[in-house]
Enzyme design. Sequence first.
Site, PDB file in Angstrom:
ATOM      1  N   ARG A 101       0.790  -1.278  -0.141  1.00  0.00           N
ATOM      2  CA  ARG A 101      -0.048   0.031   0.026  1.00  0.00           C
ATOM      3  C   ARG A 101       0.805   1.096  -0.027  1.00  0.00           C
ATOM      4  NH1 ARG A 101      -4.214   0.699   4.245  1.00  0.00           N
ATOM      5  NH2 ARG A 101      -2.498   0.414   5.701  1.00  0.00           N
ATOM      6  N   SER A 162       7.337  -5.128   7.210  1.00  0.00           N
ATOM      7  CA  SER A 162       7.078  -6.137   8.271  1.00  0.00           C
ATOM      8  C   SER A 162       7.704  -7.347   8.051  1.00  0.00           C
ATOM      9  CB  SER A 162       5.442  -6.206   8.432  1.00  0.00           C
ATOM     10  OG  SER A 162       4.923  -4.866   8.409  1.00  0.00           O
ATOM     11  N   ASP A 215       5.229  -3.610  11.415  1.00  0.00           N
ATOM     12  CA  ASP A 215       3.765  -3.241  11.519  1.00  0.00           C
ATOM     13  C   ASP A 215       3.202  -3.130  12.853  1.00  0.00           C
ATOM     14  OD1 ASP A 215       4.342  -5.814  11.522  1.00  0.00           O
ATOM     15  OD2 ASP A 215       2.648  -6.568  10.258  1.00  0.00           O
TER      16      ASP A 215
HETATM   17  C1  BGC Z   1       7.446 -10.617  10.337  1.00  0.00           C
HETATM   18  C2  BGC Z   1       7.366  -9.588  11.629  1.00  0.00           C
HETATM   19  C3  BGC Z   1       5.880  -9.025  11.234  1.00  0.00           C
HETATM   20  C4  BGC Z   1       4.781 -10.120  11.279  1.00  0.00           C
HETATM   21  C5  BGC Z   1       3.258  -9.734  11.054  1.00  0.00           C
HETATM   22  C6  BGC Z   1       6.239 -11.869  10.716  1.00  0.00           C
HETATM   23  O1  BGC Z   1       6.539 -12.777   9.771  1.00  0.00           O
HETATM   24  O2  BGC Z   1       8.652 -11.395  10.985  1.00  0.00           O
HETATM   25  O3  BGC Z   1       8.292  -8.806  11.395  1.00  0.00           O
HETATM   26  O4  BGC Z   1       5.566  -7.916  12.260  1.00  0.00           O
HETATM   27  O5  BGC Z   1       4.915 -11.152  10.386  1.00  0.00           O
HETATM   28  O6  BGC Z   1       3.241  -9.078   9.789  1.00  0.00           O
END
Ligand code: BGC
Length: 469
Positions: A101, A162, A215
């Site tokens: 996004r 994320s 995130d």
């Molecule tokens: C990632 C995290 C992320 C989470 C939720 C995981 O696979 O390692 O960094 O916060 O997913 O999106």
Amino acid sequence: MANTDNLTGINDGNRQMKTSDKELSTKPAAEVTEILESFSLSKSNLQEISQLMRQNMDRGLNSATNASAIVKMYPSFVRSLPDGTEKGDFFALDLGGSNFRVLLVQLLDGDVKMKSKIYKISQETMTGTGEQLFDSIADSLAEFKAEQGLGDTDLPLGFTFSFPCKQMGLATATLVKWTKGFTASNVEGKDVVQLLKEACKRKNVNLQIVALVNDTVGTLMSCAYSCRDAYIGLILGTGTNACYMEKLSDVGTWTGDDKEPREVIINMEWGAFGDDGCLDDYRTEFDREMDGLTLNKSKQLYEKMISGMYLGEIVRLALVKLGSSGHLFGGKVSEDLKTAWKFETRFLTDIEGDASSENAECRSILTNLGLTTSPSDLTIVRSVCVAVSTRAAKLAVAGLAAVISKIGLNELTIAVDGSLYKKHPTFKPNMEQFLKELVPSVSVKLMLSEDGSGKGAALVAAVAARLSS
Ligand code: BGC
């Protein structure tokens, strides 16, 4: 595993066989009961898992043990929550799953206005080269800016990325390892902010990137803009993870300055909990089989028992076993059910959300998968879904209980975002119930942080601007 002290909580997975169901006049076969039992977790199981999480948190925070720690507890370099006075216009990018996004976020007096556009990231881009991935991000940003009539405008930008990153500052972050089906080459071990800047240069896009955030951090920030006692950010979506505000004095790995505010948000990266085998006693044959089908085998084992990318596949494998042994579908397993990842997590949401006594939703999903069902098949399939989603909610709560005990407050709010939490009919009430049972002395509120990850990145950029002005 003995489960004599099962939580009394609502919808306990393996207790979900509706004994009143006329169609299920006989007791379920031993194999069915055994499979449902294998997903069951007692209160003492959860207390043990919670303690293990707490030990892993301490190992991650301690500089002497961090190198070998499984739960890495990365300092995010975000030191202050928003105080509601932040204002201005910001761009944000949000990459964390198959959708990407771009957002324009306007902050004014505690109010947030947003315009955003979603771009699909294809499987090829997720698993291609890093250059292709970052070029496509730069292209989308250029397109969005042009559409908003902001082609040359250089607003500060927050990037929600994320995946597990070791941050060296607010806008310096090395990707440690991909998760959630991404494998784009030449990104692990690199500074992703730098990679984005280089792509924007190649594509002639102006960019003023001021912060990179996980995130979970965005979710906490965006909730804290309106809620003063939000201390934990939680994602229950394609993947899972949590963050919380920690005292600098407890962060042995902290490399930044020691000025006020003496606290920092820790991105726990709790999805990797269990990667050292400490959850092996709780994993079922289906967890192991599913793990073998993923691109990051033996990694993110806690995440793989909880999050949306994996729950459907766990259910599918259990159904295949029950079908093959003649306990479901008259012993006939369709090609679709034999196909990996074909049973999506949204099916759990639809099946468990169907209040009708005929399990009509379940029948329609299974029929579409080429299966012939009897009423008792529908009851069993529903029970497997409930067992798997209930276990996920319990595990998430076990992790949260560890974080809550570390924070040590009597009352707090957890900011939550993610499709599983938002869409699944019982995930939230189950979590509330299990939290009450596991941390009875703390009053905990779960608050949906709608659009947290995108909005939060802009807020991090805004707080950075406020603190530097
Ligand atoms: C990632 C995290 C992320 C989470 C939720 C995981 O696979 O390692 O960094 O916060 O997913 O999106």
